[in-house]
Design a protein around this motif. Structure first.
Motif, PDB file in Angstrom:
ATOM      1  N   LEU A  47       0.863  -1.176   0.000  1.00  0.00           N
ATOM      2  CA  LEU A  47       0.000   0.000   0.000  1.00  0.00           C
ATOM      3  C   LEU A  47       0.900   1.226   0.000  1.00  0.00           C
ATOM      4  O   LEU A  47       1.884   1.281   0.741  1.00  0.00           O
ATOM      5  CB  LEU A  47      -0.893  -0.004   1.243  1.00  0.00           C
ATOM      6  CG  LEU A  47      -1.752  -1.258   1.397  1.00  0.00           C
ATOM      7  CD1 LEU A  47      -2.338  -1.327   2.796  1.00  0.00           C
ATOM      8  CD2 LEU A  47      -2.840  -1.282   0.349  1.00  0.00           C
ATOM      9  N   SER A  48       0.562   2.216  -0.815  1.00  0.00           N
ATOM     10  CA  SER A  48       1.435   3.372  -0.989  1.00  0.00           C
ATOM     11  C   SER A  48       0.845   4.645  -0.405  1.00  0.00           C
ATOM     12  O   SER A  48      -0.361   4.884  -0.512  1.00  0.00           O
ATOM     13  CB  SER A  48       1.706   3.616  -2.473  1.00  0.00           C
ATOM     14  OG  SER A  48       2.368   2.516  -3.029  1.00  0.00           O
ATOM     15  N   GLU A  49       1.729   5.455   0.149  1.00  0.00           N
ATOM     16  CA  GLU A  49       1.340   6.781   0.612  1.00  0.00           C
ATOM     17  C   GLU A  49       1.343   7.706  -0.594  1.00  0.00           C
ATOM     18  O   GLU A  49       2.263   7.673  -1.408  1.00  0.00           O
ATOM     19  CB  GLU A  49       2.364   7.263   1.654  1.00  0.00           C
ATOM     20  CG  GLU A  49       2.055   8.599   2.241  1.00  0.00           C
ATOM     21  CD  GLU A  49       3.026   8.950   3.359  1.00  0.00           C
ATOM     22  OE1 GLU A  49       2.540   9.409   4.392  1.00  0.00           O
ATOM     23  OE2 GLU A  49       4.251   8.762   3.193  1.00  0.00           O
ATOM     24  N   SER A  80       9.388  12.751   2.215  1.00  0.00           N
ATOM     25  CA  SER A  80       9.208  14.162   1.876  1.00  0.00           C
ATOM     26  C   SER A  80       7.781  14.649   2.103  1.00  0.00           C
ATOM     27  O   SER A  80       7.513  15.836   2.067  1.00  0.00           O
ATOM     28  CB  SER A  80       9.613  14.416   0.423  1.00  0.00           C
ATOM     29  OG  SER A  80       8.747  13.709  -0.443  1.00  0.00           O
ATOM     30  N   MET A  81       6.851  13.721   2.362  1.00  0.00           N
ATOM     31  CA  MET A  81       5.467  14.124   2.600  1.00  0.00           C
ATOM     32  C   MET A  81       5.232  14.486   4.061  1.00  0.00           C
ATOM     33  O   MET A  81       4.116  14.802   4.450  1.00  0.00           O
ATOM     34  CB  MET A  81       4.508  13.028   2.145  1.00  0.00           C
ATOM     35  CG  MET A  81       4.564  12.840   0.633  1.00  0.00           C
ATOM     36  SD  MET A  81       3.319  11.744   0.011  1.00  0.00           S
ATOM     37  CE  MET A  81       1.872  12.767   0.197  1.00  0.00           C
ATOM     38  N   GLY A  82       6.268  14.416   4.890  1.00  0.00           N
ATOM     39  CA  GLY A  82       6.167  14.934   6.250  1.00  0.00           C
ATOM     40  C   GLY A  82       5.979  13.920   7.352  1.00  0.00           C
ATOM     41  O   GLY A  82       5.977  14.293   8.515  1.00  0.00           O
ATOM     42  N   ARG A  83       5.834  12.650   7.045  1.00  0.00           N
ATOM     43  CA  ARG A  83       5.680  11.652   8.106  1.00  0.00           C
ATOM     44  C   ARG A  83       7.074  11.333   8.662  1.00  0.00           C
ATOM     45  O   ARG A  83       7.920  10.805   7.967  1.00  0.00           O
ATOM     46  CB  ARG A  83       5.026  10.382   7.566  1.00  0.00           C
ATOM     47  CG  ARG A  83       4.600   9.426   8.672  1.00  0.00           C
ATOM     48  CD  ARG A  83       4.116   8.095   8.150  1.00  0.00           C
ATOM     49  NE  ARG A  83       3.106   8.162   7.144  1.00  0.00           N
ATOM     50  CZ  ARG A  83       1.821   7.815   7.319  1.00  0.00           C
ATOM     51  NH1 ARG A  83       1.415   7.395   8.491  1.00  0.00           N
ATOM     52  NH2 ARG A  83       0.972   7.885   6.332  1.00  0.00           N
ATOM     53  N   HIS A  84       7.290  11.664   9.922  1.00  0.00           N
ATOM     54  CA  HIS A  84       8.595  11.468  10.557  1.00  0.00           C
ATOM     55  C   HIS A  84       8.884   9.968  10.673  1.00  0.00           C
ATOM     56  O   HIS A  84       7.975   9.179  10.954  1.00  0.00           O
ATOM     57  CB  HIS A  84       8.592  12.117  11.942  1.00  0.00           C
ATOM     58  CG  HIS A  84       9.953  12.273  12.521  1.00  0.00           C
ATOM     59  ND1 HIS A  84      10.620  11.226  13.109  1.00  0.00           N
ATOM     60  CD2 HIS A  84      10.778  13.351  12.598  1.00  0.00           C
ATOM     61  CE1 HIS A  84      11.798  11.635  13.526  1.00  0.00           C
ATOM     62  NE2 HIS A  84      11.921  12.929  13.230  1.00  0.00           N
ATOM     63  N   PRO A  85      10.131   9.551  10.469  1.00  0.00           N
ATOM     64  CA  PRO A  85      10.476   8.137  10.606  1.00  0.00           C
ATOM     65  C   PRO A  85      10.079   7.527  11.957  1.00  0.00           C
ATOM     66  O   PRO A  85       9.756   6.338  12.018  1.00  0.00           O
ATOM     67  CB  PRO A  85      11.996   8.110  10.400  1.00  0.00           C
ATOM     68  CG  PRO A  85      12.248   9.273   9.502  1.00  0.00           C
ATOM     69  CD  PRO A  85      11.271  10.332   9.958  1.00  0.00           C
ATOM     70  N   SER A  86      10.068   8.309  13.013  1.00  0.00           N
ATOM     71  CA  SER A  86       9.654   7.757  14.316  1.00  0.00           C
ATOM     72  C   SER A  86       8.172   7.382  14.299  1.00  0.00           C
ATOM     73  O   SER A  86       7.771   6.390  14.914  1.00  0.00           O
ATOM     74  CB  SER A  86       9.944   8.741  15.454  1.00  0.00           C
ATOM     75  OG  SER A  86       9.190   9.924  15.306  1.00  0.00           O
ATOM     76  N   VAL A  87       7.360   8.144  13.583  1.00  0.00           N
ATOM     77  CA  VAL A  87       5.933   7.819  13.450  1.00  0.00           C
ATOM     78  C   VAL A  87       5.768   6.583  12.571  1.00  0.00           C
ATOM     79  O   VAL A  87       4.960   5.699  12.868  1.00  0.00           O
ATOM     80  CB  VAL A  87       5.148   9.029  12.889  1.00  0.00           C
ATOM     81  CG1 VAL A  87       3.704   8.670  12.625  1.00  0.00           C
ATOM     82  CG2 VAL A  87       5.251  10.207  13.846  1.00  0.00           C
ATOM     83  N   VAL A  88       6.554   6.504  11.498  1.00  0.00           N
ATOM     84  CA  VAL A  88       6.510   5.328  10.631  1.00  0.00           C
ATOM     85  C   VAL A  88       6.891   4.080  11.428  1.00  0.00           C
ATOM     86  O   VAL A  88       6.219   3.048  11.340  1.00  0.00           O
ATOM     87  CB  VAL A  88       7.448   5.489   9.407  1.00  0.00           C
ATOM     88  CG1 VAL A  88       7.524   4.198   8.605  1.00  0.00           C
ATOM     89  CG2 VAL A  88       6.992   6.637   8.531  1.00  0.00           C
ATOM     90  N   ALA A  89       7.938   4.182  12.238  1.00  0.00           N
ATOM     91  CA  ALA A  89       8.384   3.030  13.039  1.00  0.00           C
ATOM     92  C   ALA A  89       7.285   2.588  14.002  1.00  0.00           C
ATOM     93  O   ALA A  89       7.013   1.392  14.133  1.00  0.00           O
ATOM     94  CB  ALA A  89       9.658   3.379  13.802  1.00  0.00           C
ATOM     95  N   ARG A  90       6.646   3.545  14.657  1.00  0.00           N
ATOM     96  CA  ARG A  90       5.554   3.202  15.586  1.00  0.00           C
ATOM     97  C   ARG A  90       4.408   2.532  14.832  1.00  0.00           C
ATOM     98  O   ARG A  90       3.895   1.496  15.252  1.00  0.00           O
ATOM     99  CB  ARG A  90       5.049   4.466  16.278  1.00  0.00           C
ATOM    100  CG  ARG A  90       3.878   4.197  17.232  1.00  0.00           C
ATOM    101  CD  ARG A  90       3.050   5.413  17.501  1.00  0.00           C
ATOM    102  NE  ARG A  90       2.445   5.881  16.262  1.00  0.00           N
ATOM    103  CZ  ARG A  90       1.978   7.107  16.092  1.00  0.00           C
ATOM    104  NH1 ARG A  90       2.065   7.993  17.054  1.00  0.00           N
ATOM    105  NH2 ARG A  90       1.425   7.463  14.949  1.00  0.00           N
ATOM    106  N   ASP A  91       4.016   3.118  13.708  1.00  0.00           N
ATOM    107  CA  ASP A  91       2.878   2.598  12.951  1.00  0.00           C
ATOM    108  C   ASP A  91       3.160   1.218  12.363  1.00  0.00           C
ATOM    109  O   ASP A  91       2.313   0.325  12.430  1.00  0.00           O
ATOM    110  CB  ASP A  91       2.492   3.567  11.829  1.00  0.00           C
ATOM    111  CG  ASP A  91       1.884   4.864  12.342  1.00  0.00           C
ATOM    112  OD1 ASP A  91       1.558   4.942  13.548  1.00  0.00           O
ATOM    113  OD2 ASP A  91       1.734   5.793  11.534  1.00  0.00           O
ATOM    114  N   ILE A  92       4.343   1.018  11.793  1.00  0.00           N
ATOM    115  CA  ILE A  92       4.630  -0.271  11.164  1.00  0.00           C
ATOM    116  C   ILE A  92       4.807  -1.351  12.227  1.00  0.00           C
ATOM    117  O   ILE A  92       4.467  -2.520  12.003  1.00  0.00           O
ATOM    118  CB  ILE A  92       5.836  -0.199  10.192  1.00  0.00           C
ATOM    119  CG1 ILE A  92       5.783  -1.336   9.172  1.00  0.00           C
ATOM    120  CG2 ILE A  92       7.154  -0.197  10.922  1.00  0.00           C
ATOM    121  CD1 ILE A  92       4.638  -1.288   8.218  1.00  0.00           C
TER     122      ILE A  92
END
Length: 144
Positions: A47-49, A80-92
Motif C-alpha cells: 500500500l502506498s502513501e 518528503s510528505m512529512g511523516r517522521h520516521p519515528s511515526v513510521v516506526a511506531r505505525d509499522i
C-alpha cells in the motif's frame, strides 16, 4: 520460481472513494483485493502513501491484517510528505503486531534531484535504527 524470489503486488495510493480499489471497470473493496492476493499466494500486498486527499496507508494495512492470515503487508511511505520516521516506526510496529509479524515497510520518493535522495537515505537510516534499538538519538540534516 526460485525460492528467494518474492512476488507481490503494489496498489497505487488510494483516494477517498476507495472503500474499494479500481480494478478494470469496476470497484473491488480493498479487503477483497487482499483476500484475492492471498489466494493467489502472493508474498506481499504493498500500500502506498500518496498526496492529499489520499488515504493513509497505515490504517488500510490494519484492515488488510484483519482479513488475511499469510499475506505480507507492505507500506511504502514518502519521507518528503512529512511523516517522521519515528511515526513510521511506531505505525509499522503496530501493523506487525496486528498481523502476527507480516509487516514490511519501504521508503520511496517520486521526486528528482539530490535533495530527495539525501532525505530518503537519512529517513531509511533512521527508520532502521528506530526499528532495531530501544532508544535512538539523532541530529541529522532532515530529522532529529
Amino acid at each position: 520460481m526460485h525460492p528467494l524470489i518474492r512476488l507481490g503486488m503494489e496498489l497505487p495510493a488510494l483516494g477517498p472513494a476507495a472503500a474499494g480499489t479500481v480494478v478494470g471497470e469496476g470497484l473491488i473493496p480493498l479487503d477483497d483485493v487482499a483476500r484475492l492476493a492471498e489466494d493467489a499466494a502472493l508474498d506481499t500486498l504493498w500500500l502506498s502513501e500518496g498526496p492529499s486527499p489520499g488515504l493513509d496507508p497505515m490504517p488500510l494495512a490494519g484492515s488488510v491484517a484483519r482479513v488475511t492470515s499469510t499475506l505480507g503487508i507492505g507500506v511504502a511511505v514518502r519521507p518528503s510528505m512529512g511523516r517522521h520516521p519515528s511515526v513510521v516506526a511506531r505505525d509499522i510496529t503496530t501493523i506487525d503486531l496486528l498481523s502476527g509479524g507480516r509487516a514490511a515497510v519501504a521508503v520511496i520518493e517520486d521526486g528528482e534531484g539530490p535533495l530527495d535522495v539525501e532525505r530518503l537515505g537519512e529517513a531509511a537510516s533512521l527508520l532502521r535504527l528506530l526499528l532495531a534499538e530501544e532508544e535512538v538519538t539523532v541530529a541529522g540534516r532532515f530529522y532529529e
